[in-house]
Scaffold this motif. Sequence first.
Motif, PDB file in Angstrom:
ATOM      1  N   LYS A   1      -8.389  -0.651  -9.259  1.00 28.07           N
ATOM      2  CA  LYS A   1      -9.409  -0.931 -10.560  1.00 28.07           C
ATOM      3  C   LYS A   1      -8.949   0.076 -11.111  1.00 28.07           C
ATOM      4  O   LYS A   1      -8.584   0.563 -12.829  1.00 28.07           O
ATOM      5  N   ALA A   2      -9.052   1.610 -10.515  1.00 25.45           N
ATOM      6  CA  ALA A   2      -8.804   2.646 -11.790  1.00 25.45           C
ATOM      7  C   ALA A   2      -7.187   2.898 -11.965  1.00 25.45           C
ATOM      8  O   ALA A   2      -6.580   3.404 -13.287  1.00 25.45           O
ATOM      9  N   SER A   3      -6.080   1.898 -10.917  1.00 22.33           N
ATOM     10  CA  SER A   3      -4.443   2.171 -11.382  1.00 22.33           C
ATOM     11  C   SER A   3      -4.387   1.382 -12.090  1.00 22.33           C
ATOM     12  O   SER A   3      -3.711   1.779 -13.319  1.00 22.33           O
TER      13      SER A   3
ATOM     14  N   GLY B   1       3.863  -2.631 -18.409  1.00 23.60           N
ATOM     15  CA  GLY B   1       2.865  -4.292 -18.014  1.00 23.60           C
ATOM     16  C   GLY B   1       3.383  -4.966 -16.532  1.00 23.60           C
ATOM     17  O   GLY B   1       2.654  -5.057 -16.003  1.00 23.60           O
ATOM     18  N   THR B   2       4.089  -4.391 -16.137  1.00 26.05           N
ATOM     19  CA  THR B   2       5.132  -5.117 -14.616  1.00 26.05           C
ATOM     20  C   THR B   2       4.105  -4.298 -13.648  1.00 26.05           C
ATOM     21  O   THR B   2       3.608  -4.702 -13.059  1.00 26.05           O
ATOM     22  N   PHE B   3       4.020  -3.368 -13.447  1.00 26.07           N
ATOM     23  CA  PHE B   3       3.226  -2.441 -12.786  1.00 26.07           C
ATOM     24  C   PHE B   3       2.303  -2.839 -12.942  1.00 26.07           C
ATOM     25  O   PHE B   3       1.368  -2.919 -11.693  1.00 26.07           O
ATOM     26  N   LEU B   4       1.709  -2.751 -14.066  1.00 22.58           N
ATOM     27  CA  LEU B   4       0.084  -3.230 -13.827  1.00 22.58           C
ATOM     28  C   LEU B   4      -0.161  -4.806 -12.825  1.00 22.58           C
ATOM     29  O   LEU B   4      -0.944  -5.243 -12.255  1.00 22.58           O
ATOM     30  N   LEU B   5       0.963  -6.053 -13.262  1.00 17.66           N
ATOM     31  CA  LEU B   5       0.734  -7.379 -13.137  1.00 17.66           C
ATOM     32  C   LEU B   5       1.154  -7.052 -11.386  1.00 17.66           C
ATOM     33  O   LEU B   5       0.497  -7.621 -10.853  1.00 17.66           O
TER      34      LEU B   5
ATOM     35  N   ALA C   1      -1.294  -6.890  -5.897  1.00 16.27           N
ATOM     36  CA  ALA C   1      -1.272  -6.094  -4.959  1.00 16.27           C
ATOM     37  C   ALA C   1      -3.070  -6.432  -4.457  1.00 16.27           C
ATOM     38  O   ALA C   1      -3.246  -6.569  -3.424  1.00 16.27           O
ATOM     39  N   TYR C   2      -3.592  -6.129  -5.045  1.00 15.31           N
ATOM     40  CA  TYR C   2      -5.224  -6.480  -4.755  1.00 15.31           C
ATOM     41  C   TYR C   2      -5.963  -7.412  -4.742  1.00 15.31           C
ATOM     42  O   TYR C   2      -6.508  -7.540  -3.711  1.00 15.31           O
ATOM     43  N   ARG C   3      -4.923  -8.688  -4.963  1.00 14.61           N
ATOM     44  CA  ARG C   3      -5.479  -9.900  -4.130  1.00 14.61           C
ATOM     45  C   ARG C   3      -5.010 -10.140  -2.954  1.00 14.61           C
ATOM     46  O   ARG C   3      -5.991 -10.643  -2.574  1.00 14.61           O
ATOM     47  N   LEU C   4      -3.681  -9.503  -2.713  1.00 16.60           N
ATOM     48  CA  LEU C   4      -3.375  -9.270  -1.355  1.00 16.60           C
ATOM     49  C   LEU C   4      -4.789  -8.767  -0.344  1.00 16.60           C
ATOM     50  O   LEU C   4      -4.611  -9.429   0.554  1.00 16.60           O
TER      51      LEU C   4
ATOM     52  N   TYR D   1       0.551  -1.082  -0.477  1.00 18.74           N
ATOM     53  CA  TYR D   1      -0.279   0.192   0.466  1.00 18.74           C
ATOM     54  C   TYR D   1       0.976   1.216  -0.046  1.00 18.74           C
ATOM     55  O   TYR D   1       0.426   2.140  -0.693  1.00 18.74           O
ATOM     56  N   LEU D   2       1.649   0.937   0.834  1.00 23.52           N
ATOM     57  CA  LEU D   2       2.644   2.644   0.746  1.00 23.52           C
ATOM     58  C   LEU D   2       3.230   2.490  -0.251  1.00 23.52           C
ATOM     59  O   LEU D   2       4.162   3.834  -1.403  1.00 23.52           O
ATOM     60  N   PHE D   3       4.136   1.422  -0.756  1.00 22.49           N
ATOM     61  CA  PHE D   3       4.467   2.013  -2.503  1.00 22.49           C
ATOM     62  C   PHE D   3       3.859   1.876  -3.210  1.00 22.49           C
ATOM     63  O   PHE D   3       3.798   3.348  -3.910  1.00 22.49           O
TER      64      PHE D   3
END
Length: 207
Positions: free
Chosen positions: A150-152, A176-180, A185-188, A22-24
């Motif tokens: 989701k907006a991210s 693409g890497t940031f999307l993954l 992070a969303y799953r966590l 989250y902080l990242f």
Amino acid sequence: MTPISKALIWLDRKLDFVVILYLFLGLFWLLNGFDKFFNGENIINFNGYATKAAIVDMNGTVAYTFQPTEPNGWFGVNRDDKTIGYFARLGLPSELALGSLYIVGAIEIILGVAFLSILFYKPLLPKQLENALEANKAFATQTVHRLSFKASSLLFVAFMVMDILFGDRTELWEHGTFLLLTAFAYRLYIDHEQIEAVEEAQISSSI
């Protein structure tokens, strides 16, 4: 058990990996958003270690050196010029480029604040205001936070589309890497919320 071992165990228990993510994401969006509004200045680096090439005379004495320009400032890349250059490849005007850049920057700042609010909005608020937020369904159900993820993802998809149109494969790989990472992070985040809900239900049933 030694004091060092106790300290390491305490640190391990206190450091929540989800919180670090989250902080990242919060700092990532916040700083990238400000980066759109503050441009660094390219200056010549005259230091010897930065020399790219040199021309010597017949006596072996260095006559000229080729020194690179490097961004200087809190926000190094000149986003204005870079974005104008990207849009120019598609024949689009600089006004559209800068307008799009600043809109994206504002969205990124909002996303950064939203992600950081996951960490700080409760501890930093007076109890009365905290209760008012909890009464608001958008906060009480974490709708705002889920929408931030989701907006991210949508923003990264938009970036990737533009990367393809602009022909920037390096940026495409990065986005693409940031999307993954955002999806991970969303799953966590969802797992964390589900675990908390189960724990609260168990506590309530035992009272």
